[in-house]
Design a protein around this motif. Structure first.
Motif, PDB file in Angstrom:
ATOM      1  N   VAL A  15       0.875  -1.182   0.111  1.00 16.88           N
ATOM      2  CA  VAL A  15      -0.138   0.006   0.037  1.00 16.88           C
ATOM      3  C   VAL A  15       0.863   1.274   0.039  1.00 16.88           C
ATOM      4  O   VAL A  15       0.532   2.108  -0.626  1.00 16.88           O
ATOM      5  N   GLY A  16       1.761   1.244   0.970  1.00 16.93           N
ATOM      6  CA  GLY A  16       2.767   2.390   0.809  1.00 16.93           C
ATOM      7  C   GLY A  16       3.525   2.748  -0.327  1.00 16.93           C
ATOM      8  O   GLY A  16       4.522   3.846  -0.631  1.00 16.93           O
ATOM      9  N   GLY A  21      -2.540   8.705  -1.300  1.00 15.85           N
ATOM     10  CA  GLY A  21      -3.387   9.294  -0.200  1.00 15.85           C
ATOM     11  C   GLY A  21      -3.684   8.059   0.723  1.00 15.85           C
ATOM     12  O   GLY A  21      -4.464   8.721   1.678  1.00 15.85           O
ATOM     13  N   TRP A  22      -3.134   6.727   0.716  1.00 19.03           N
ATOM     14  CA  TRP A  22      -3.210   5.833   1.484  1.00 19.03           C
ATOM     15  C   TRP A  22      -3.079   6.116   3.075  1.00 19.03           C
ATOM     16  O   TRP A  22      -4.025   5.554   4.029  1.00 19.03           O
ATOM     17  N   TRP A  23      -2.299   7.099   3.258  1.00 18.73           N
ATOM     18  CA  TRP A  23      -2.326   7.714   4.731  1.00 18.73           C
ATOM     19  C   TRP A  23      -3.364   8.294   5.643  1.00 18.73           C
ATOM     20  O   TRP A  23      -3.459   8.198   6.744  1.00 18.73           O
ATOM     21  N   ARG A  24      -4.390   8.802   4.565  1.00 20.23           N
ATOM     22  CA  ARG A  24      -5.427   9.194   5.090  1.00 20.23           C
ATOM     23  C   ARG A  24      -6.521   8.032   5.699  1.00 20.23           C
ATOM     24  O   ARG A  24      -7.277   8.362   6.399  1.00 20.23           O
ATOM     25  N   ASP A  25      -6.436   6.912   5.099  1.00 18.82           N
ATOM     26  CA  ASP A  25      -7.409   5.889   5.125  1.00 18.82           C
ATOM     27  C   ASP A  25      -6.506   4.414   5.060  1.00 18.82           C
ATOM     28  O   ASP A  25      -6.744   3.873   4.214  1.00 18.82           O
ATOM     29  N   ARG A  26      -5.677   4.303   6.134  1.00 14.01           N
ATOM     30  CA  ARG A  26      -5.093   3.015   5.971  1.00 14.01           C
ATOM     31  C   ARG A  26      -5.784   1.662   5.824  1.00 14.01           C
ATOM     32  O   ARG A  26      -5.467   0.708   5.294  1.00 14.01           O
ATOM     33  N   ARG A  27      -6.756   1.768   6.818  1.00 12.44           N
ATOM     34  CA  ARG A  27      -7.637   0.472   6.634  1.00 12.44           C
ATOM     35  C   ARG A  27      -8.548   0.152   5.191  1.00 12.44           C
ATOM     36  O   ARG A  27      -8.597  -0.626   4.773  1.00 12.44           O
ATOM     37  N   ALA A  29      -7.339   1.618   2.327  1.00 15.57           N
ATOM     38  CA  ALA A  29      -6.321   1.210   1.473  1.00 15.57           C
ATOM     39  C   ALA A  29      -6.146  -0.282   1.431  1.00 15.57           C
ATOM     40  O   ALA A  29      -5.970  -1.085   0.328  1.00 15.57           O
ATOM     41  N   ALA A  30      -6.048  -0.946   2.496  1.00 22.12           N
ATOM     42  CA  ALA A  30      -5.702  -2.258   2.947  1.00 22.12           C
ATOM     43  C   ALA A  30      -7.020  -2.941   2.427  1.00 22.12           C
ATOM     44  O   ALA A  30      -6.723  -4.150   1.494  1.00 22.12           O
ATOM     45  N   GLU A  31      -8.223  -2.763   2.392  1.00 23.38           N
ATOM     46  CA  GLU A  31      -9.209  -3.312   1.988  1.00 23.38           C
ATOM     47  C   GLU A  31      -9.425  -3.264   0.392  1.00 23.38           C
ATOM     48  O   GLU A  31      -9.526  -4.158  -0.157  1.00 23.38           O
ATOM     49  N   ARG A  32      -9.138  -2.102  -0.271  1.00 29.82           N
ATOM     50  CA  ARG A  32      -8.834  -2.073  -1.670  1.00 29.82           C
ATOM     51  C   ARG A  32      -7.806  -2.959  -2.369  1.00 29.82           C
ATOM     52  O   ARG A  32      -8.002  -3.552  -3.266  1.00 29.82           O
ATOM     53  N   LEU A  33      -6.672  -3.092  -1.538  1.00 27.81           N
ATOM     54  CA  LEU A  33      -5.669  -4.134  -1.957  1.00 27.81           C
ATOM     55  C   LEU A  33      -6.174  -5.604  -1.652  1.00 27.81           C
ATOM     56  O   LEU A  33      -6.023  -6.321  -2.671  1.00 27.81           O
ATOM     57  N   ARG A  34      -6.823  -5.723  -0.878  1.00 30.28           N
ATOM     58  CA  ARG A  34      -7.566  -7.303  -0.456  1.00 30.28           C
ATOM     59  C   ARG A  34      -8.423  -7.493  -1.827  1.00 30.28           C
ATOM     60  O   ARG A  34      -8.318  -8.651  -2.398  1.00 30.28           O
ATOM     61  N   ASP A  35      -9.179  -6.432  -1.741  1.00 28.73           N
ATOM     62  CA  ASP A  35     -10.268  -6.745  -2.963  1.00 28.73           C
ATOM     63  C   ASP A  35      -9.583  -6.775  -4.540  1.00 28.73           C
ATOM     64  O   ASP A  35     -10.048  -7.622  -5.398  1.00 28.73           O
ATOM     65  N   ARG A  36      -8.662  -6.273  -4.631  1.00 26.65           N
ATOM     66  CA  ARG A  36      -7.883  -6.327  -6.081  1.00 26.65           C
ATOM     67  C   ARG A  36      -7.359  -7.707  -6.016  1.00 26.65           C
ATOM     68  O   ARG A  36      -7.271  -8.416  -7.277  1.00 26.65           O
ATOM     69  N   LEU A  37      -6.585  -8.155  -5.092  1.00 25.90           N
ATOM     70  CA  LEU A  37      -6.259  -9.509  -4.731  1.00 25.90           C
ATOM     71  C   LEU A  37      -7.085 -10.596  -5.011  1.00 25.90           C
ATOM     72  O   LEU A  37      -6.950 -11.618  -5.891  1.00 25.90           O
ATOM     73  N   ALA A  38      -8.177 -10.434  -4.464  1.00 31.22           N
ATOM     74  CA  ALA A  38      -9.359 -11.365  -4.634  1.00 31.22           C
ATOM     75  C   ALA A  38      -9.777 -11.367  -6.156  1.00 31.22           C
ATOM     76  O   ALA A  38     -10.296 -12.592  -6.795  1.00 31.22           O
ATOM     77  N   ALA A  39     -10.128 -10.323  -6.830  1.00 32.29           N
ATOM     78  CA  ALA A  39     -10.458 -10.174  -8.143  1.00 32.29           C
ATOM     79  C   ALA A  39      -9.506 -10.642  -9.480  1.00 32.29           C
ATOM     80  O   ALA A  39      -9.535 -11.349 -10.262  1.00 32.29           O
ATOM     81  N   VAL A 113      10.780 -14.182  -3.557  1.00 36.45           N
ATOM     82  CA  VAL A 113      10.483 -12.810  -3.060  1.00 36.45           C
ATOM     83  C   VAL A 113      10.246 -11.972  -4.163  1.00 36.45           C
ATOM     84  O   VAL A 113      10.744 -12.143  -5.179  1.00 36.45           O
ATOM     85  N   ALA A 114       9.098 -10.977  -4.268  1.00 40.45           N
ATOM     86  CA  ALA A 114       8.890 -10.175  -5.490  1.00 40.45           C
ATOM     87  C   ALA A 114       8.364  -8.985  -4.849  1.00 40.45           C
ATOM     88  O   ALA A 114       7.831  -8.936  -3.577  1.00 40.45           O
ATOM     89  N   GLY A 115       8.745  -7.718  -5.744  1.00 43.23           N
ATOM     90  CA  GLY A 115       8.117  -6.492  -5.316  1.00 43.23           C
ATOM     91  C   GLY A 115       6.900  -6.135  -5.469  1.00 43.23           C
ATOM     92  O   GLY A 115       5.973  -6.785  -6.022  1.00 43.23           O
ATOM     93  N   PRO A 116       6.377  -5.028  -4.713  1.00 39.23           N
ATOM     94  CA  PRO A 116       4.873  -4.645  -4.710  1.00 39.23           C
ATOM     95  C   PRO A 116       4.353  -4.436  -6.288  1.00 39.23           C
ATOM     96  O   PRO A 116       3.214  -4.957  -6.177  1.00 39.23           O
ATOM     97  N   ARG A 117       4.987  -4.240  -7.059  1.00 40.22           N
ATOM     98  CA  ARG A 117       4.517  -3.961  -8.589  1.00 40.22           C
ATOM     99  C   ARG A 117       3.980  -5.286  -9.082  1.00 40.22           C
ATOM    100  O   ARG A 117       3.157  -5.517 -10.064  1.00 40.22           O
ATOM    101  N   THR A 118       4.231  -6.541  -8.377  1.00 34.62           N
ATOM    102  CA  THR A 118       3.848  -8.021  -8.759  1.00 34.62           C
ATOM    103  C   THR A 118       2.236  -7.777  -8.659  1.00 34.62           C
ATOM    104  O   THR A 118       1.595  -8.437  -9.294  1.00 34.62           O
ATOM    105  N   VAL A 119       1.730  -7.172  -7.532  1.00 34.80           N
ATOM    106  CA  VAL A 119       0.428  -6.857  -7.315  1.00 34.80           C
ATOM    107  C   VAL A 119      -0.354  -5.886  -7.261  1.00 34.80           C
ATOM    108  O   VAL A 119      -1.535  -5.508  -7.162  1.00 34.80           O
ATOM    109  N   ARG A 120       0.477  -4.710  -7.606  1.00 33.08           N
ATOM    110  CA  ARG A 120      -0.271  -3.514  -7.726  1.00 33.08           C
ATOM    111  C   ARG A 120       0.498  -2.656  -8.836  1.00 33.08           C
ATOM    112  O   ARG A 120       1.517  -2.331  -8.826  1.00 33.08           O
ATOM    113  N   PRO A 121      -0.394  -2.058  -9.664  1.00 32.91           N
ATOM    114  CA  PRO A 121       0.220  -1.316 -10.662  1.00 32.91           C
ATOM    115  C   PRO A 121       0.840  -0.035 -10.402  1.00 32.91           C
ATOM    116  O   PRO A 121       0.453   0.429  -9.450  1.00 32.91           O
TER     117      PRO A 121
END
Length: 121
Positions: A15-16, A21-27, A29-39, A113-121
């Motif tokens: 997320v980081g 703007g993730w720092w304004r709503d950390r929870r 942001a984590a939920e959006r990442l979770r949903d992207r991973l699920a999809a 090990v892989a970096g964040p771009r593996t799961v986040r554009p």
């Protein structure tokens, strides 16, 4: 399930990795990442996998959804991820993080090990 890839995602680190703007709503942001991973799963990875999203701090309490198990670390998220890798035994494991120390620790246990771009554009 011993041959099913275990994917452990460092939620805070992924997320980081993007200043959106993730720092304004950390929870949230984590939920959006979770949903992207699920999809989407892990782009470029075929075959069955179990995805575990490790959250800590303000993101604790994010619920699991079909396709993504959420682990709320009671202490250090990094320590929980190392535990998950250790518990996997001979099972193949992919840890998604850019954290150098965490990469070293899980690599010593045999995880890929892989970096964040593996799961986040």
């Amino acid at each position: 399930m011993s041959d099913v890839l275990l994917v452990v995602v460092d939620a805070a680190n992924v997320v980081g990795s993007v200043p959106d703007g993730w720092w304004r709503d950390r929870r949230g942001a984590a939920e959006r990442l979770r949903d992207r991973l699920a999809a989407d799963g892990v782009p470029g990875r075929d075959g069955p996998m179990e995805i575990v999203l490790v959250v800590e701090g303000a993101a604790r309490g994010v619920e699991s959804v079909p396709g993504v198990r959420v682990e709320s670390a009671t202490g250090s998220g990094d320590d929980r991820m190392v535990e998950l890798v250790a518990e996997a035994g001979e099972r193949p494991v992919l840890v998604v993080t850019a954290d150098r120390e965490l990469r070293r620790r899980v690599g010593e246990l045999g995880a890929e090990v892989a970096g964040p771009r593996t799961v986040r554009p």
